[in-house]
Scaffold this motif. Structure first.
Motif, short mmCIF file in Angstrom:
data_model
loop_
_atom_site.label_atom_id
_atom_site.label_comp_id
_atom_site.label_asym_id
_atom_site.label_seq_id
_atom_site.Cartn_x
_atom_site.Cartn_y
_atom_site.Cartn_z
N GLN A 158 -1.38 -1.24 -4.30
CA GLN A 158 -2.51 -0.31 -4.30
C GLN A 158 -2.01 1.08 -3.92
N ALA A 172 -0.57 2.99 5.60
CA ALA A 172 0.16 2.74 4.36
C ALA A 172 1.51 2.14 4.71
N ARG A 188 0.84 -1.19 0.00
CA ARG A 188 0.00 0.00 0.00
C ARG A 188 0.88 1.25 0.00
N THR A 245 -3.03 4.97 -3.09
CA THR A 245 -4.08 5.93 -2.75
C THR A 245 -3.49 7.32 -2.97
#
Length: 390
Positions: free
Chosen positions: A175, A237, A152, A177
């Motif tokens: 992933q 994260a 993340r 963000t």
């Protein structure tokens, strides 16, 4: 032998200027000073290198020694310029050497803007602005807070670099963000419909976006990083990447006495306000234009090389489309000049988007454009219809 042309910076701007100089003059002495290893590589490739399974080593197309031979130049890697004496036309290097120059060219580039974050993990926030940064970034991806590969990543900034990294991280099944205080990706460059297509494509691939908010603090929380957001919420994260934007490096030019605005102010011959001192690339501001892209610096390099070899030449900027490296949503943007009054005319199909930025006073006059999907194949034809910036 005459004093050399000294180029400070061995990025695309510095090396392309040296190449253009060599096309026009095979003998003029050249010295190229680089604060990194001075290998030749393409900085724009840093934001899509993961998809190509590139490493910092494999991104280098030619090492410093090869560039020195090719350009018949003295290349000084891992060297800083500690001072400029414009009256004496000398530069003092970190090695203690004092070089006399015929002309000094500042190809200093730009630094990533960093947010004023708080928290005990601020030191873990990375930005990718050169090859050394990319090597550190890949190492951080391989060895997250728990010593395991990162899954993340939080990206600060939904501009060009932020979106390109979000796309590239998908190729590692990471992933991303993406946070931005704006209300959509590439808000300064794209019309709303184009932003929406880009966002949807990246979200379909696995990325996420948080708009209208920013990260204010980064703390260690066991094996993860905990981000505090401006709305008071938190998010975990494994790594934080800052991609807020670029700030031209102007300190050395200012120390030499050159006029500074947003960047190092130069005229169309790339000359600063100080005799025999020039600037080009991401640090140079030409008639209020700061354009941190490849095509402008190529135009600058050709013009400056001609000027330095005796033929005074003003730089010109034709329409210069920028390819956004987001394969999830192929996008080309040719932005209008900053402050231009007008509006977007958008035509959209399932497979493509075409957007024209037209003049407020002359609705038939296209001043910029955006193409997405299959329409990107038309970028050269559309560029031919778009007026020059300079």
């Amino acid at each position: 032998m005459s004093d050399p042309i000294v180029i400070v910076g061995a990025g695309l701007a510095g090396y392309n200027l040296a190449r253009e100089l060599r096309k026009l003059d095979a003998e003029v002495p050249l010295v190229i000073i680089s604060r990194d290893a001075a290998g030749f590589y393409s900085k724009p490739m840093l934001s899509n290198a993961l998809a190509g399974k590139k490493t910092a080593t494999s991104l280098v197309m030619k090492p410093a020694e090869k560039m020195a031979d090719e350009l018949k130049a003295r290349v000084l890697p891992r060297t800083r310029v500690d001072g400029v004496d414009a009256a004496a036309r000398t530069v003092t290097l970190s090695s203690g050497e004092v070089l006399t120059y015929r002309d000094l060219v500042l190809a200093l580039g730009a630094d990533q803007i960093r947010l004023p974050l708080t928290g005990d993990a601020v030191d873990t926030v990375v930005s990718v602005n050169d090859l050394d940064d990319f090597a550190a970034f890949v190492d951080a991806l391989d060895k997250g807070p728990a010593g395991q590969p990162v899954k993340r990543v939080a990206i600060l900034g939904a501009g060009l670099i932020g979106c390109e990294f979000a796309n590239d991280l998908l190729h590692r099944d990471i992933q991303a963000t993406v946070f931005d205080i704006a209300d959509r990706p590439l808000a300064r460059l794209l019309p709303e419909a184009a932003s929406a297509r880009l966002q949807q494509a990246l979200e379909t691939g696995g990325a996420a976006f948080r708009f209208g908010t920013s990260v204010t603090a980064v703390h260690r929380a066991g094996d993860v990083l905990q981000l505090t957001l401006s709305d008071g919420s938190t998010l975990d994260a494994d790594l934080v990447v800052s991609a807020i934007g670029l700030k031209p490096r102007t300190e050395l030019a200012a120390q030499a006495g050159a006029e500074i605005a947003r960047g190092v102010r130069v005229n169309r011959e790339m000359a600063t306000s100080v005799p025999h001192v020039h600037a080009l690339g991401d640090c140079a501001e030409v008639e209020s234009l700061l354009l941190p892209y490849v095509m402008p610096l190529m135009q600058q390099a050709r013009a400056l090389a001609a000027t330095l070899t005796g033929k005074r030449t003003a730089v010109s900027y034709p329409a210069m489309p920028v390819v956004v490296k987001t394969p999830a949503c192929p996008t080309v943007v040719c932005p209008p000049a900053a402050g231009t009054e007008g509006h977007w005319q958008v035509t959209e199909t399932e497979e493509s988007l075409e957007a024209r930025f037209v003049s407020a006073s002359e609705p038939e006059r296209m001043l910029g454009f955006v193409l997405q999907g299959k329409a990107t194949a038309q970028r050269q034809a559309w560029a031919a219809q778009t007026p020059a910036l300079l």
